[in-house]
Scaffold this motif. Structure first.
Motif, PDB file in Angstrom:
ATOM      1  N   SER A 160      25.285 -21.962   2.057  1.00 58.02           N
ATOM      2  CA  SER A 160      26.009 -23.041   1.382  1.00 58.02           C
ATOM      3  C   SER A 160      27.464 -22.675   1.082  1.00 58.02           C
ATOM      4  N   ASP A 161      27.801 -21.403   1.140  1.00 60.65           N
ATOM      5  CA  ASP A 161      29.153 -20.973   0.788  1.00 60.65           C
ATOM      6  C   ASP A 161      30.133 -21.218   1.924  1.00 60.65           C
ATOM      7  N   LYS A 162      31.350 -21.624   1.565  1.00 59.39           N
ATOM      8  CA  LYS A 162      32.441 -21.744   2.520  1.00 59.39           C
ATOM      9  C   LYS A 162      33.551 -20.806   2.070  1.00 59.39           C
ATOM     10  N   LYS A 163      34.252 -20.207   3.015  1.00 61.82           N
ATOM     11  CA  LYS A 163      35.381 -19.363   2.653  1.00 61.82           C
ATOM     12  C   LYS A 163      36.504 -20.241   2.117  1.00 61.82           C
ATOM     13  N   ALA A 207      22.290 -18.833  -0.562  1.00 65.04           N
ATOM     14  CA  ALA A 207      23.679 -18.825  -1.042  1.00 65.04           C
ATOM     15  C   ALA A 207      24.637 -18.693   0.123  1.00 65.04           C
ATOM     16  N   GLY A 208      24.286 -17.834   1.092  1.00 73.89           N
ATOM     17  CA  GLY A 208      25.163 -17.627   2.236  1.00 73.89           C
ATOM     18  C   GLY A 208      25.313 -18.881   3.078  1.00 73.89           C
ATOM     19  N   TYR A 258      36.673 -24.403   6.437  1.00 76.24           N
ATOM     20  CA  TYR A 258      37.124 -23.742   5.213  1.00 76.24           C
ATOM     21  C   TYR A 258      37.172 -24.731   4.049  1.00 76.24           C
ATOM     22  N   GLU A 259      37.115 -24.194   2.842  1.00 77.01           N
ATOM     23  CA  GLU A 259      37.367 -24.983   1.630  1.00 77.01           C
ATOM     24  C   GLU A 259      38.814 -24.757   1.231  1.00 77.01           C
TER      25      GLU A 259
END
Length: 257
Positions: free
Chosen positions: A34-37, A31-32, A78-79
């Motif tokens: 693939s996640d974007k802030k 999960a970490g 960032y997203e």
């Protein structure tokens, strides 16, 4: 026998716990990775070609500022999420944590700098006085005794207050640019003060209005951040690179072709 069963049960339980721990660590790592802030950008989407909704194509907010914001956030990893709100509420959105930054053709004035931090300037504009064609308003002196308005919270509103004292007219405000044009056409306003590239779009679409340019707007357009935000330097580095490479000019020209 009871002792053997007990040992067997404890072994199975221990294996189950280890397996569960291993799975949890693997899932957390995946999960970490693939996640974007997510960065929230606030804008007022009534200011073509900088930010607007092309209703004939989609309900998405598009424009010069949106393209620049997307490019910078993508380069920084960032997203981006874009929120539409009235221009007058944008500074408050930064101060109360509703947004991480504001990009909305906002001039970096000295007054605004008291409440927010700004990036480097990426665009400089002019003011245009828009009125009904045939109104006789051809110079700022012709505004004497008239009813004039600008978008609430904009640099044009500040310019309107300054000119009102100099020339002698009443100054009002409206939340959105289309309201200014509608009020002029309905005769409830004599004129409006609008940014030049935005005004140009309305002048081309509506042959019943006319306009003339006055002096440059103060400050130039920049990206606004909460006071002390680490994003200011991050964005400035990418913004400078985009200005130096000509990428900003390419984005701007795309909307004037």
């Amino acid at each position: 026998m009871k002792k053997l069963i007990s040992i067997l049960f404890m072994s199975i339980l221990a294996m189950g716990i280890l397996a569960a721990c291993g799975t949890g660590e693997k899932d957390a790592g995946t999960a970490g990775d693939s996640d974007k802030k997510v960065l929230k950008m606030a804008t007022s989407a009534d200011y073509a070609p900088f930010e607007y909704i092309d209703t004939e194509k989609s309900s998405d907010i598009v424009g010069i500022d949106i393209d620049i914001a997307k490019a910078i956030t993508e380069k920084l990893g960032y997203e981006l999420q874009v929120q539409d709100m009235d221009f007058g509420g944008l500074i408050s959105a930064l101060q109360n944590g509703q947004a991480d930054f504001v990009m909305s053709a906002m001039s970096a004035t000295e007054d605004r700098k008291k409440n927010v931090d700004f990036s480097d300037v990426y665009y400089t504009s002019k003011h245009v006085i828009v009125s009904k064609k045939g109104s006789g308003i051809e110079t700022k002196e012709d505004l004497a005794g008239k009813k004039v308005a600008a978008q609430m919270g904009s640099i044009q509103e500040e310019k309107g207050k300054e000119l009102a004292e100099e020339v002698g007219f009443s100054i009002e405000n409206r939340n959105r640019i289309p309201e200014l044009i509608q009020e002029i056409m309905a005769g409830r306003l004599d004129a409006a003060i609008i940014e030049d590239t935005v005004a140009q779009g309305y002048l081309e679409e509506n042959k019943d209005i006319a306009g003339f340019t006055i002096e440059d707007a103060d400050g130039g357009y920049a990206i606004a951040f909460p006071k002390g935000s680490d994003l200011t330097d991050e964005f400035n580095n990418e913004l400078k690179a985009m200005i130096d490479s000509g990428e900003i000019d390419t984005i701007i020209k795309k909307y004037f072709e």
